[in-house]
Structures are given as C-alpha cells and as structure tokens.
Design a protein around this motif. Structure first.
Motif, mmCIF file in Angstrom:
data_model
loop_
_atom_site.group_PDB
_atom_site.id
_atom_site.type_symbol
_atom_site.label_atom_id
_atom_site.label_comp_id
_atom_site.label_asym_id
_atom_site.label_seq_id
_atom_site.Cartn_x
_atom_site.Cartn_y
_atom_site.Cartn_z
ATOM 1 N N ALA A 1 -54.945 43.048 -90.250
ATOM 2 C CA ALA A 1 -53.899 42.365 -89.471
ATOM 3 C C ALA A 1 -54.087 40.849 -89.530
ATOM 4 N N ILE A 2 -55.314 40.388 -89.382
ATOM 5 C CA ILE A 2 -55.587 38.949 -89.464
ATOM 6 C C ILE A 2 -55.400 38.460 -90.896
ATOM 7 N N GLU B 1 -46.475 45.288 -82.708
ATOM 8 C CA GLU B 1 -45.646 44.110 -82.460
ATOM 9 C C GLU B 1 -46.115 42.933 -83.297
ATOM 10 N N LEU B 2 -47.437 42.762 -83.411
ATOM 11 C CA LEU B 2 -47.986 41.669 -84.213
ATOM 12 C C LEU B 2 -47.576 41.797 -85.672
ATOM 13 N N VAL C 1 -52.052 30.554 -84.832
ATOM 14 C CA VAL C 1 -52.981 30.286 -83.726
ATOM 15 C C VAL C 1 -52.431 30.850 -82.423
ATOM 16 N N VAL C 2 -51.122 30.682 -82.199
ATOM 17 C CA VAL C 2 -50.510 31.214 -80.976
ATOM 18 C C VAL C 2 -50.627 32.740 -80.937
ATOM 19 N N SER D 1 -55.047 38.312 -78.386
ATOM 20 C CA SER D 1 -56.526 38.311 -78.359
ATOM 21 C C SER D 1 -57.088 39.587 -77.732
ATOM 22 N N ALA D 2 -56.294 40.267 -76.912
ATOM 23 C CA ALA D 2 -56.778 41.491 -76.267
ATOM 24 C C ALA D 2 -57.011 42.616 -77.269
ATOM 25 N N ILE D 3 -56.386 42.542 -78.430
ATOM 26 C CA ILE D 3 -56.537 43.615 -79.417
ATOM 27 C C ILE D 3 -57.213 43.142 -80.699
ATOM 28 N N LEU D 4 -57.484 41.848 -80.807
ATOM 29 C CA LEU D 4 -58.093 41.313 -82.029
ATOM 30 C C LEU D 4 -59.560 40.987 -81.817
#
Length: 429
Positions: free
Chosen positions: A247-248, A301-302, A419-420, A426-429
């Motif tokens: 994902a990242i 969603e990401l 970055v946003v 951040s809760a899932i990454l």
C-alpha cells in the motif's frame, strides 16, 4: 504354599467385591430410573450453575461468526435421584448417559446456525448420591458476531454469545454463574526466539461472563440469560508485509511518474502499470476482507483514493507529453511564461528555463551560437537542432518548460497528499 494360598484368597475376595459392587450398582440404577421421566422438571424451581472453559476459538470473517470450543459445565440437583450410599455398598456416585437425565434446555439465542440445538456429543454426566448432577460436555458455541473491519488488519471485535433456556422462564430454571470470568486453556507454543505460536491469527485480550435478568411486556415472569463476551484482536504479522508494504509502495510509485522527463512516453505506460497494480491490490483486499456491508475498511479506501490519483496522474501525464512533443506555432503568453520563469528556480527546473531563454534569444540573434548544432537533451525525441532550425522551433521549448513546470507542481501536490494520507491512515499503516 502359604504364599499361593494368600494370593488365591485375595483374588477370590476381590472378585467377590467386584461382583458385589456391580450388583449394587445395577440395583441402584434400576431403582433410580424405574419410574424416572427425563421430560419432567426436577422441581418447581431448579437452580442451574454454569461455568465455561475456553479451549479454542476461530473467527469466520465471511459468515461474521465466532466459533468457540468450550468445556461447558452445567450443575444442578434432581431430588428424584437421591439414594443412601449405605444401602448400595457405599456407592456415592455413578456416571449416566445424559440422554437418560433431565437436561436444562439451554440454547444459543444468537446462533449462527439457524437455531440448532447445542450438541453435547457422547459425554456422560456424574450423578451423586445427594441428587446433584455435574455435566461437562465439550460444546462448540457458534454464534453471530458482526465484524467492524474499518481498521483491518488492526481490527478488534467484542463478540457476545447469549445463552439461556429456550422454553422455561427464570422461575422454572434459574441460571447462575460459578465465576464472573470464563477459564481459558488456549494452546500456545513458545519458540526458541520467544514468539508465541497459536492456531489462528487472533488474540484473546479479555473475556467475561455475566448474568442478565430481563422482563418482557408479554409475560410477568423473569427470563435469565447468560452473556459470554470475548474481546479479540487480530495478530497477523504477515499482513505488515502483504498489505501495508504494498500500500505504501504503490503510493510512492505515483510520485515517481512525475520525476520522468516531460517528453518521455514511458510516463503513460508507467501510469497504466501503476493503475493495474492498484486494481490487483483492491481485488486481493476485497477477497481477503470479504463482506463489510455497513462500513468501508480504511485500507480499501486508501487504495481506492490511490487508484484515483493514478488515473489523474495518467491524464496529467498525457497533457504534459502533448505539450512537450507537439509542434507549436506560438510560444507561451507572457502572463504564463513570466511566473513560470520566476518559479523555475524553486522547482529545480532551471535547465528547462535556460533552454527556453537561450532559444528565445537565439530567435533574434542566431549568429551567437558557438557551435553548428545544439543538443536539446530531454526533448524526448533525441533530435539535434541546428542554428537554422531554432527560428522555427523556439515555441516548442516554451511549452517544454511549461510541461516540466506542471510535472514539478504535480510532484509537490502528490507528495503533500502522500504525507496527508500517511497521517490520516496511520491507524492501519
């Protein structure tokens, strides 16, 4: 000779005692169950004590259900099954098939199997001389648990199994608890590295069992229910590499597209490749997560937003490619070119600025060229322009500058969005 005689006498005594015990037990069973009817309640009000030991559990994400393997302990007293041990050779307890006894009609209210009865297998019950019965069958509790997969793969779920008598009210069968927390005997193996190996990808964070008395408008009698609650959290380190890493990585690949030269045709191909990778990731995540009817997992969603950004980048790349490659009869208007030239240093595109400025100057003074040829480098087609060509091609270099300017602006915008998104998700990454 005396030794063999003692052994013979001891054996005969043991045989006689065994035979006597069997005779007493047979007589006891005949007396107890001669007129016993297991369909009739033991008394007007029967106290039933329940305790649970959790042996194993498994979450079925597709069915939104939790299956818990338990030792389900049920204790009650049946006054019809009392006896005096002295009258039956000192026998104070016997084991009895549960089908021969009256069993509390305990059922799972939120069963995931359409109201199936609890299966007790072939376990037998222990019957004591004072009429108390202890029945500890191995029971699989399969109940519904609607999962909130918003934070998948870091999700936690509080699942509750509701148990009670299906027919009788709280007066006829009064359910009580032996303890306020169920015992746990989950199999865990510790490796040499200190890691815990379990049979599934879930950890039991907390569990409790409570008794609830509820009254309904239809009936004045109270109804007793037992709530077995389990707080589970997902423990699957493999998802950190299978889900979070790609994902990242896919988010970073979108920015790489704008680092390619403005006139490079590979930009569009690279963008289409990123879009295909995003679609494959969405398909894999949808298959893994299965049904999430009332919510959207953040990881999906990401990636969906990332796919939208890739589509946008492909459109921008096509426009940029066309500006950098197509022939142009006119240069940029001054109100566009002036701010582009001023911001080019901040955007690290000075080479394109110098190129456009020099060619613009050579339009009016072509003799200042020091060489017969001028290499346009990143024009994308590898053409070498001569001093004679400059007067007819200089507008293309203005548009090349604008294409590079647009790529840098998009790179900054996409970096900010990246970055946003890292902060938002951040809760899932």
């Amino acid at each position: 000779m005396g030794l063999w005689l003692r052994i013979l006498i001891t054996g005969m005594v043991m045989i006689s005692q065994t035979g006597a015990y069997r005779g007493h037990e047979e007589q006891l069973r005949n007396d107890l169950f001669r007129t016993y009817n297991q369909l009739i309640l033991p008394a007007e009000s029967t106290l039933v004590v329940i305790s649970v030991r959790i042996m194993h559990f498994e979450m079925d994400e597709r069915r939104h259900s939790l299956m818990v393997d338990t030792w389900f302990s049920i204790e009650w007293t049946d006054p019809r099954l009392k006896w005096n041990p002295e009258e039956f050779g000192g026998i104070n307890k016997i084991h009895v098939p549960y089908e021969m006894l009256w069993i509390p009609d305990i059922a799972i209210y939120n069963s995931a199997n359409g109201g199936e009865d609890m299966a007790f297998g072939t376990t037998q019950a222990l019957l004591y001389y004072n009429g108390s019965i202890v029945f500890v069958p191995s029971v699989k509790l399969d109940f519904s648990c609607v999962m909130d997969l918003t934070l998948w793969p870091h999700d936690s779920h509080n699942c509750t199994c509701v148990i009670g008598s299906w027919v009788h009210d709280g007066i006829a069968i009064d359910l009580h608890l032996k303890a306020d927390k169920p015992e746990s005997n989950l199999p865990v193996r510790v490796t040499n590295g200190g890691r815990n190996l379990t049979r599934n990808s879930w950890d039991l964070v907390d569990s409790n069992i409570t008794r609830e008395v509820q009254n309904y408008l239809c009936c004045p009698e109270p109804y007793v229910m037992i709530h077995l609650s389990m707080l589970l959290t997902r423990d699957a380190p493999a998802y950190e590499w299978i889900i979070k890493g790609p994902a990242i990585g896919l988010s970073l690949l979108t920015m790489v597209l704008f680092l390619l030269p403005p006139a490079a045709g590979e930009k569009v191909l690279f963008g289409i490749l990123c879009l295909i990778l995003d679609m494959l990731f969405i398909a894999y995540a949808s298959y893994t997560i299965s049904l999430a009817p009332t919510h959207l997992p953040l990881i999906v969603e990401l990636i969906c937003k990332q796919a939208t950004l890739v589509i946008t980048s492909i459109v921008v790349g096509v426009v940029s490619l066309r500006m950098a490659r197509d022939p142009h009869s006119l240069g940029l208007p001054s109100f566009i070119k002036t701010p582009v030239l001023r911001l080019s240093s901040l955007l690290c595109i000075e080479s394109y600025k110098n190129l456009a400025s020099r060619v613009h100057h050579y339009q009016y003074s072509p003799n200042v060229l020091k060489t017969d040829e001028y290499d346009m480098k990143e024009n994308g087609n590898g053409h070498v322009y001569t001093a004679d060509d400059v007067s007819s091609t200089f507008p293309s270099f203005d548009w090349l500058l604008l294409s590079a300017f647009m790529d840098r602006i998009c790179l900054i915008i996409f970096a900010i969005i990246f970055v946003v998104n890292l902060y938002k998700f951040s809760a899932i990454l």
